[in-house]
Scaffold this motif. Structure first.
Motif, PDB file in Angstrom:
ATOM      1  N   ASN A  92     -33.083  29.144 116.117  1.00  0.00           N
ATOM      2  CA  ASN A  92     -32.744  28.800 117.462  1.00  0.00           C
ATOM      3  C   ASN A  92     -33.551  27.405 117.906  1.00  0.00           C
ATOM      4  O   ASN A  92     -33.556  27.339 119.299  1.00  0.00           O
ATOM      5  N   ASN A  93     -33.958  26.806 117.324  1.00  0.00           N
ATOM      6  CA  ASN A  93     -34.821  25.595 117.497  1.00  0.00           C
ATOM      7  C   ASN A  93     -35.991  25.566 118.173  1.00  0.00           C
ATOM      8  O   ASN A  93     -36.518  24.585 118.537  1.00  0.00           O
ATOM      9  N   GLU A  94     -36.765  26.857 118.010  1.00  0.00           N
ATOM     10  CA  GLU A  94     -37.934  27.001 118.319  1.00  0.00           C
ATOM     11  C   GLU A  94     -38.998  26.211 117.464  1.00  0.00           C
ATOM     12  O   GLU A  94     -38.679  26.382 116.179  1.00  0.00           O
ATOM     13  N   PRO A  95     -39.941  25.412 117.971  1.00  0.00           N
ATOM     14  CA  PRO A  95     -40.610  24.418 117.200  1.00  0.00           C
ATOM     15  C   PRO A  95     -41.643  25.299 116.165  1.00  0.00           C
ATOM     16  O   PRO A  95     -41.690  26.572 116.480  1.00  0.00           O
ATOM     17  N   ILE A  96     -41.663  25.176 114.833  1.00  0.00           N
ATOM     18  CA  ILE A  96     -42.433  25.942 113.858  1.00  0.00           C
ATOM     19  C   ILE A  96     -43.760  26.018 114.285  1.00  0.00           C
ATOM     20  O   ILE A  96     -44.415  27.191 114.194  1.00  0.00           O
ATOM     21  N   ALA A  97     -44.477  25.244 115.172  1.00  0.00           N
ATOM     22  CA  ALA A  97     -45.588  25.288 115.625  1.00  0.00           C
ATOM     23  C   ALA A  97     -45.968  26.420 116.522  1.00  0.00           C
ATOM     24  O   ALA A  97     -46.779  27.358 116.359  1.00  0.00           O
ATOM     25  N   TYR A  98     -44.835  26.844 117.248  1.00  0.00           N
ATOM     26  CA  TYR A  98     -45.001  27.887 118.468  1.00  0.00           C
ATOM     27  C   TYR A  98     -44.808  29.000 117.459  1.00  0.00           C
ATOM     28  O   TYR A  98     -45.310  30.281 117.764  1.00  0.00           O
ATOM     29  N   ILE A  99     -44.070  29.242 116.478  1.00  0.00           N
ATOM     30  CA  ILE A  99     -43.586  30.398 115.743  1.00  0.00           C
ATOM     31  C   ILE A  99     -44.973  30.697 114.948  1.00  0.00           C
ATOM     32  O   ILE A  99     -45.522  31.850 114.826  1.00  0.00           O
ATOM     33  N   PHE A 149     -55.274  23.958 115.243  1.00  0.00           N
ATOM     34  CA  PHE A 149     -55.469  24.097 116.614  1.00  0.00           C
ATOM     35  C   PHE A 149     -54.454  25.380 116.919  1.00  0.00           C
ATOM     36  O   PHE A 149     -53.207  25.286 116.690  1.00  0.00           O
ATOM     37  N   LYS A 150     -54.693  26.335 117.714  1.00  0.00           N
ATOM     38  CA  LYS A 150     -54.041  27.433 118.130  1.00  0.00           C
ATOM     39  C   LYS A 150     -53.259  26.817 119.219  1.00  0.00           C
ATOM     40  O   LYS A 150     -53.515  26.076 120.282  1.00  0.00           O
ATOM     41  N   VAL A 151     -51.761  26.995 119.201  1.00  0.00           N
ATOM     42  CA  VAL A 151     -51.066  26.592 120.451  1.00  0.00           C
ATOM     43  C   VAL A 151     -50.265  27.797 120.735  1.00  0.00           C
ATOM     44  O   VAL A 151     -49.886  28.941 120.236  1.00  0.00           O
ATOM     45  N   ASN A 152     -49.754  27.718 122.192  1.00  0.00           N
ATOM     46  CA  ASN A 152     -48.742  28.732 122.610  1.00  0.00           C
ATOM     47  C   ASN A 152     -47.823  28.069 123.724  1.00  0.00           C
ATOM     48  O   ASN A 152     -47.880  26.924 123.485  1.00  0.00           O
ATOM     49  N   ARG A 153     -46.965  28.785 123.981  1.00  0.00           N
ATOM     50  CA  ARG A 153     -45.568  28.258 124.726  1.00  0.00           C
ATOM     51  C   ARG A 153     -46.074  27.525 125.967  1.00  0.00           C
ATOM     52  O   ARG A 153     -45.614  26.667 126.534  1.00  0.00           O
ATOM     53  N   TYR A 154     -47.475  27.505 126.402  1.00  0.00           N
ATOM     54  CA  TYR A 154     -47.921  26.707 127.664  1.00  0.00           C
ATOM     55  C   TYR A 154     -48.887  25.604 127.135  1.00  0.00           C
ATOM     56  O   TYR A 154     -49.179  24.876 128.133  1.00  0.00           O
TER      57      TYR A 154
END
Ligand code: GLN
Length: 279
Positions: A66-73, A84-89
């Motif tokens: 669904n095109n969600e960036p791999i980094a967010y998943i 680095f930890k990342v989130n949708r924000y």
């Protein structure tokens, strides 16, 4: 079903959705599912996977398709050789930003500096700087509460609690300090151009981290004005800017008593960062 088969299934599904890195992404998603490194699963690719994990893996693949960036998943992104930890924000850290970090590490090497990172997001900039500039300390200021949660986790993960404060507020509310270096990767995309960004960026990355207002320079201007009050004399302001913004940004800087010390070009030879000194 074994690892080999599952990676193929995932990769085919992603390929159908035109995800260019479909094989790698499928491997990474399975490694997240199994909580094992990619290398480890590739070596043991005949190992059987239980139903629960097959289900979990397919859910990740669905998100990626669904095109969600791999980094967010995955919940993480590598920057300046740290995860680095990342989130949708939080914006996903970009390689261009590493160029700015690298220059500032060279410039402030062996110095004892006080550094402010405006719009710290995941904290990737200030954490990379302070990890290399061992005598320095700093502040990362960030308006999004959810982003500061990630920034604090990253700060603690890399043992910088003693030298780095993460503040959840607007940079406009920073007073009483004088910094040697103010650094920022502010939102700088023109509002009307956001619709032309790729799907994974515009649908998933935080709008507030991208949108620079009508001419893309809203936040850059505000950061420059603010820096005049909280930089030491001869202090450095280091900004990441959009491709083609250098002329306008230089003018704002010069009009505000800064002198351009340096610019940095990205991998495509566009000027993407400007380093200025406050006189
Ligand atoms: N400082 C963070 C980064 O460079 C976030 C920047 C932003 O959200 N505009 O990744």
């Amino acid at each position: 079903m074994n690892i080999f088969e599952l990676i193929n299934i995932g990769s085919e599904l992603l390929k159908d959705k035109k995800i260019p890195s479909h094989v790698l992404d499928s491997e990474l998603l399975l490694s997240k599912t199994l909580k094992k490194s990619r290398e480890e699963i590739l070596i043991n690719n005949d190992q059987n996977i239980n139903e629960n994990n097959v289900f979990k893996f397919k859910r990740y693949v669905k998100r990626r398709s669904n095109n969600e960036p791999i980094a967010y998943i995955l919940g993480e992104k590598e920057f300046w050789s740290k995860k680095f930890k990342v989130n949708r924000y939080t914006l996903i850290p970009r390689p261009e930003t590493e160029l700015l970090v690298s220059k500032m590490i060279d410039k402030f090497k062996d110095k004892k500096s006080f550094i402010l990172d405006i719009g710290t997001g995941s904290g990737c900039i200030i954490i990379s700087l302070l990890s290399n500039l061992k005598q320095s300390h700093g502040i990362g200021v960030e308006i999004s509460k959810q982003a500061t949660i990630a920034a604090k986790i990253n700060r603690d993960k890399f043992g910088l609690q003693g030298r780095l404060k993460i503040l959840n507020k607007s940079f406009k509310n920073i007073f009483f300090y004088k910094f040697d270096l103010i650094i920022s990767n502010p939102p700088y995309i023109k509002r009307k151009d956001i619709k032309n960004l790729s799907d994974d960026i515009k649908r998933f990355e935080p709008r507030i981290a991208l949108d620079g207002g009508n001419d893309g320079l809203d936040l850059i201007r505000k950061v420059i004005y603010k820096s005049k009050n909280i930089l030491k004399i001869k202090g450095t302001l280091a900004l990441e800017i959009g491709n083609e913004q250098i002329k306008k940004v230089s003018k704002i800087l010069i009009d505000n008593n800064f002198r351009i010390e340096n610019v940095i070009k990205d991998y495509k030879n566009n000027i993407r960062c400007v380093i200025a000194i406050y006189n």
